[in-house]
Design a protein around this motif. Structure first.
Motif, PDB file in Angstrom:
ATOM      1  N   VAL A 241     -29.549 -23.990  62.349  1.00 25.13           N
ATOM      2  CA  VAL A 241     -28.232 -23.832  61.716  1.00 25.13           C
ATOM      3  C   VAL A 241     -28.143 -24.754  60.509  1.00 25.13           C
ATOM      4  CG1 VAL A 241     -25.744 -24.013  62.048  1.00 25.13           C
ATOM      5  CG2 VAL A 241     -27.197 -23.224  63.922  1.00 25.13           C
ATOM      6  N   LEU A 242     -28.704 -25.950  60.662  1.00 21.16           N
ATOM      7  CA  LEU A 242     -28.751 -26.895  59.546  1.00 21.16           C
ATOM      8  C   LEU A 242     -29.652 -26.374  58.431  1.00 21.16           C
ATOM      9  CD1 LEU A 242     -27.680 -29.651  58.675  1.00 21.16           C
ATOM     10  CD2 LEU A 242     -29.646 -30.701  59.802  1.00 21.16           C
ATOM     11  N   VAL A 243     -30.760 -25.740  58.798  1.00 28.34           N
ATOM     12  CA  VAL A 243     -31.638 -25.115  57.809  1.00 28.34           C
ATOM     13  C   VAL A 243     -30.855 -24.091  56.987  1.00 28.34           C
ATOM     14  CG1 VAL A 243     -33.621 -23.572  57.501  1.00 28.34           C
ATOM     15  CG2 VAL A 243     -33.775 -25.500  59.106  1.00 28.34           C
ATOM     16  N   LEU A 244     -30.116 -23.242  57.685  1.00 31.12           N
ATOM     17  CA  LEU A 244     -29.328 -22.208  57.008  1.00 31.12           C
ATOM     18  C   LEU A 244     -28.242 -22.816  56.131  1.00 31.12           C
ATOM     19  CD1 LEU A 244     -28.430 -19.261  56.566  1.00 31.12           C
ATOM     20  CD2 LEU A 244     -27.043 -19.475  58.645  1.00 31.12           C
ATOM     21  N   ALA A 245     -27.519 -23.811  56.666  1.00 27.81           N
ATOM     22  CA  ALA A 245     -26.411 -24.409  55.915  1.00 27.81           C
ATOM     23  C   ALA A 245     -26.908 -25.120  54.664  1.00 27.81           C
ATOM     24  CB  ALA A 245     -25.641 -25.380  56.810  1.00 27.81           C
ATOM     25  N   ALA A 246     -27.925 -25.973  54.823  1.00 21.82           N
ATOM     26  CA  ALA A 246     -28.438 -26.728  53.676  1.00 21.82           C
ATOM     27  C   ALA A 246     -29.094 -25.806  52.657  1.00 21.82           C
ATOM     28  CB  ALA A 246     -29.440 -27.779  54.152  1.00 21.82           C
ATOM     29  N   GLY A 247     -29.847 -24.825  53.150  1.00 22.25           N
ATOM     30  CA  GLY A 247     -30.498 -23.898  52.231  1.00 22.25           C
ATOM     31  C   GLY A 247     -29.496 -23.082  51.440  1.00 22.25           C
ATOM     32  N   SER A 248     -28.447 -22.616  52.116  1.00 22.23           N
ATOM     33  CA  SER A 248     -27.418 -21.828  51.425  1.00 22.23           C
ATOM     34  C   SER A 248     -26.660 -22.676  50.420  1.00 22.23           C
ATOM     35  CB  SER A 248     -26.440 -21.242  52.457  1.00 22.23           C
ATOM     36  OG  SER A 248     -27.110 -20.397  53.365  1.00 22.23           O
ATOM     37  N   THR A 249     -26.404 -23.932  50.768  1.00 20.98           N
ATOM     38  CA  THR A 249     -25.734 -24.849  49.841  1.00 20.98           C
ATOM     39  C   THR A 249     -26.512 -24.999  48.543  1.00 20.98           C
ATOM     40  OG1 THR A 249     -24.635 -26.145  51.556  1.00 20.98           O
ATOM     41  CG2 THR A 249     -25.090 -27.260  49.497  1.00 20.98           C
ATOM     42  N   ASN A 250     -27.804 -25.307  48.681  1.00 22.64           N
ATOM     43  CA  ASN A 250     -28.615 -25.548  47.490  1.00 22.64           C
ATOM     44  C   ASN A 250     -28.849 -24.282  46.683  1.00 22.64           C
ATOM     45  OD1 ASN A 250     -29.637 -28.508  47.484  1.00 22.64           O
ATOM     46  ND2 ASN A 250     -29.805 -27.888  49.608  1.00 22.64           N
ATOM     47  N   ALA A 251     -29.096 -23.171  47.363  1.00 21.78           N
ATOM     48  CA  ALA A 251     -29.300 -21.910  46.649  1.00 21.78           C
ATOM     49  C   ALA A 251     -28.051 -21.530  45.860  1.00 21.78           C
ATOM     50  CB  ALA A 251     -29.679 -20.804  47.633  1.00 21.78           C
ATOM     51  N   ALA A 252     -26.882 -21.634  46.514  1.00 20.82           N
ATOM     52  CA  ALA A 252     -25.638 -21.243  45.857  1.00 20.82           C
ATOM     53  C   ALA A 252     -25.279 -22.186  44.715  1.00 20.82           C
ATOM     54  CB  ALA A 252     -24.500 -21.196  46.884  1.00 20.82           C
ATOM     55  N   PHE A 253     -25.349 -23.488  44.967  1.00 17.23           N
ATOM     56  CA  PHE A 253     -24.961 -24.459  43.945  1.00 17.23           C
ATOM     57  C   PHE A 253     -25.885 -24.386  42.732  1.00 17.23           C
ATOM     58  CE2 PHE A 253     -25.226 -28.682  41.984  1.00 17.23           C
ATOM     59  CZ  PHE A 253     -23.887 -28.924  41.711  1.00 17.23           C
ATOM     60  N   ASN A 254     -27.195 -24.378  42.960  1.00 24.48           N
ATOM     61  CA  ASN A 254     -28.142 -24.364  41.838  1.00 24.48           C
ATOM     62  C   ASN A 254     -28.025 -23.084  41.012  1.00 24.48           C
ATOM     63  OD1 ASN A 254     -29.017 -26.828  42.730  1.00 24.48           O
ATOM     64  ND2 ASN A 254     -30.931 -26.086  43.612  1.00 24.48           N
ATOM     65  N   TRP A 255     -27.792 -21.969  41.680  1.00 21.53           N
ATOM     66  CA  TRP A 255     -27.620 -20.702  40.960  1.00 21.53           C
ATOM     67  C   TRP A 255     -26.320 -20.741  40.163  1.00 21.53           C
ATOM     68  CZ3 TRP A 255     -27.851 -15.259  43.760  1.00 21.53           C
ATOM     69  CH2 TRP A 255     -27.943 -14.259  42.783  1.00 21.53           C
ATOM     70  N   ALA A 256     -25.257 -21.257  40.781  1.00 25.70           N
ATOM     71  CA  ALA A 256     -23.948 -21.259  40.125  1.00 25.70           C
ATOM     72  C   ALA A 256     -23.938 -22.109  38.862  1.00 25.70           C
ATOM     73  CB  ALA A 256     -22.886 -21.757  41.112  1.00 25.70           C
ATOM     74  N   VAL A 257     -24.468 -23.342  38.940  1.00 24.24           N
ATOM     75  CA  VAL A 257     -24.425 -24.216  37.756  1.00 24.24           C
ATOM     76  C   VAL A 257     -25.371 -23.737  36.665  1.00 24.24           C
ATOM     77  CG1 VAL A 257     -23.673 -26.253  39.026  1.00 24.24           C
ATOM     78  CG2 VAL A 257     -26.130 -25.820  38.733  1.00 24.24           C
ATOM     79  N   SER A 258     -26.299 -22.850  37.009  1.00 24.87           N
ATOM     80  CA  SER A 258     -27.218 -22.321  36.004  1.00 24.87           C
ATOM     81  C   SER A 258     -26.598 -21.196  35.195  1.00 24.87           C
ATOM     82  CB  SER A 258     -28.501 -21.816  36.673  1.00 24.87           C
ATOM     83  OG  SER A 258     -29.186 -22.854  37.335  1.00 24.87           O
ATOM     84  N   ILE A 259     -25.600 -20.514  35.756  1.00 23.49           N
ATOM     85  CA  ILE A 259     -25.040 -19.341  35.080  1.00 23.49           C
ATOM     86  C   ILE A 259     -23.560 -19.473  34.744  1.00 23.49           C
ATOM     87  CG2 ILE A 259     -26.724 -17.825  36.194  1.00 23.49           C
ATOM     88  CD1 ILE A 259     -24.503 -16.906  38.090  1.00 23.49           C
ATOM     89  N   GLY A 260     -22.870 -20.445  35.329  1.00 24.77           N
ATOM     90  CA  GLY A 260     -21.424 -20.527  35.143  1.00 24.77           C
ATOM     91  C   GLY A 260     -20.981 -21.783  34.428  1.00 24.77           C
ATOM     92  N   ASP A 261     -19.674 -21.914  34.310  1.00 26.75           N
ATOM     93  CA  ASP A 261     -19.059 -23.122  33.751  1.00 26.75           C
ATOM     94  C   ASP A 261     -19.298 -24.258  34.738  1.00 26.75           C
ATOM     95  OD1 ASP A 261     -16.835 -25.124  33.497  1.00 26.75           O
ATOM     96  OD2 ASP A 261     -16.328 -23.868  31.775  1.00 26.75           O
ATOM     97  N   VAL A 262     -20.014 -25.289  34.298  1.00 25.45           N
ATOM     98  CA  VAL A 262     -20.444 -26.354  35.202  1.00 25.45           C
ATOM     99  C   VAL A 262     -19.253 -27.059  35.851  1.00 25.45           C
ATOM    100  CG1 VAL A 262     -21.647 -28.569  35.355  1.00 25.45           C
ATOM    101  CG2 VAL A 262     -22.601 -26.727  33.977  1.00 25.45           C
ATOM    102  N   VAL A 263     -18.264 -27.432  35.057  1.00 25.43           N
ATOM    103  CA  VAL A 263     -17.115 -28.172  35.590  1.00 25.43           C
ATOM    104  C   VAL A 263     -16.375 -27.312  36.610  1.00 25.43           C
ATOM    105  CG1 VAL A 263     -14.977 -29.361  35.022  1.00 25.43           C
ATOM    106  CG2 VAL A 263     -16.917 -29.457  33.450  1.00 25.43           C
ATOM    107  N   ARG A 264     -16.153 -26.083  36.277  1.00 26.48           N
ATOM    108  CA  ARG A 264     -15.444 -25.158  37.181  1.00 26.48           C
ATOM    109  C   ARG A 264     -16.209 -24.997  38.496  1.00 26.48           C
ATOM    110  NH1 ARG A 264     -11.809 -20.662  35.990  1.00 26.48           N
ATOM    111  NH2 ARG A 264     -12.059 -18.952  37.488  1.00 26.48           N
ATOM    112  N   VAL A 265     -17.525 -24.810  38.405  1.00 27.18           N
ATOM    113  CA  VAL A 265     -18.347 -24.640  39.603  1.00 27.18           C
ATOM    114  C   VAL A 265     -18.291 -25.883  40.481  1.00 27.18           C
ATOM    115  CG1 VAL A 265     -20.738 -24.480  40.420  1.00 27.18           C
ATOM    116  CG2 VAL A 265     -19.913 -22.909  38.656  1.00 27.18           C
ATOM    117  N   VAL A 266     -18.435 -27.069  39.874  1.00 19.96           N
ATOM    118  CA  VAL A 266     -18.441 -28.308  40.657  1.00 19.96           C
ATOM    119  C   VAL A 266     -17.086 -28.524  41.330  1.00 19.96           C
ATOM    120  CG1 VAL A 266     -18.600 -30.820  40.503  1.00 19.96           C
ATOM    121  CG2 VAL A 266     -20.254 -29.403  39.303  1.00 19.96           C
ATOM    122  N   LEU A 267     -15.996 -28.206  40.639  1.00 24.65           N
ATOM    123  CA  LEU A 267     -14.677 -28.367  41.248  1.00 24.65           C
ATOM    124  C   LEU A 267     -14.507 -27.418  42.433  1.00 24.65           C
ATOM    125  CD1 LEU A 267     -12.379 -28.780  38.114  1.00 24.65           C
ATOM    126  CD2 LEU A 267     -13.042 -30.537  39.763  1.00 24.65           C
TER     127      LEU A 267
END
Length: 301
Positions: free
Chosen positions: A78-104
């Protein structure tokens, strides 16, 4: 996003705070090398899988017993899934979106933590939790509200990824508390392994569907940046372990909020992004919810 690996020892609080600030800095500016890799043809999902695969090899070489520990503890997946999904989603988001908006939007995690702690840890909801929920929802509504009119709703893939990343990070943190009795190296490996498996599997599926390009042939430029990013994440991990094991949890949480500052400053300076007044107001409410979460007095479950 990481587990504690280093033993607790006496240390100057100032040095521990500096270590946590270094961790926040690395994550706050990580969008820049990720966007460079994307410009070189390496999609953020493939970049995440590659960087974390290198990190897994380093951790596995240092703590080889961790592989067996993770394999024999199904709950750690479950931790594998949670941590993996966190990093996949965050890294993809800050690469394509408004960084400040994504981080907030990512830092809406206090909202998800309240709900997940109630579900998984059986923690009772109280007035502090209610106030955190109200602040987080109000901040999100302000950040997401269109400038002209309309309902405050995620407007694109980056928004959804930022929110999802925060949810899975909250799940990651709750699971760490629930499985605190597990070996520390096993929890750490589970989280880094998640970055490889979740991002790698998602990248492979989307590449097969033609939605994500396959990784380009190795070139010095992007390979060196990928190696540097791996080193940065590993150093950030060690810095987190050093600081988090020497400071109270609420102090750690407050210091980690500097990631928002680093992300905003770097996005304005390097990415030419503009921080609008409504984003400042919404961000202030979201950060207030996170601060309230960190400063909340302990209460019985």
């Amino acid at each position: 996003m990481n587990a504690r690996l280093l033993p607790v020892a006496a240390a100057a609080p100032g040095l521990a705070v500096l270590a946590l600030t270094l961790n926040a800095f690395v994550w706050g500016v990580s969008w820049w090398p990720l966007r460079f890799l994307q410009a070189q043809g390496l999609h953020p999902l493939w970049a995440t899988a590659l960087v974390y695969a290198l990190a897994v090899m380093v951790i596995g070489a240092r703590w080889p017993q961790a592989f067996g520990q993770v394999w024999r503890a199904p709950v750690l997946w479950v931790l594998v899934l949670a941590a993996g999904s966190t990093n996949a989603a965050f890294n993809w988001a800050v690469s394509i979106g408004d960084v400040v908006r994504v981080v907030l939007l990512f830092y809406l995690m206090p909202l998800w933590t309240v709900l997940l702690a109630r579900l998984l840890l059986k923690e009772r909801l109280n007035r502090w939790a209610a106030l955190r929920i109200l602040l987080a929802l109000a901040g999100a509504a302000i950040v997401l509200k269109p400038p002209d009119a309309g309902w405050p709703w995620p407007s694109g893939l980056a928004d959804f990824l930022g929110i999802a990343g925060g949810f899975f990070f909250a799940l990651n943190n709750v699971m760490l508390r629930r499985e605190a009795h597990r070996p520390q190296e096993a929890r750490a490996l589970a989280m880094f392994l998640g970055g490889v498996l979740v991002a790698g599997l998602l990248a492979a599926v989307l590449s097969a569907a033609g939605a994500v390009p396959l990784p380009p042939a190795p070139r010095t430029a992007w390979v060196m940046v990928a190696l540097a990013l791996t080193g940065g994440f590993l150093i950030a991990n060690l810095a987190l372990q050093y600081g988090a094991t020497r400071l109270r949890a609420n102090v750690t949480a407050v210091v980690m909020l500097t990631e928002v500052v680093f992300a905003a400053a770097s996005a304005v300076w390097l990415g030419n992004e503009v921080v609008t007044p409504h984003m400042l107001l919404g961000g202030a409410l979201i950060v207030a919810a996170a601060l309230l979460s960190a400063l909340e007095p302990p209460h019985p479950r």
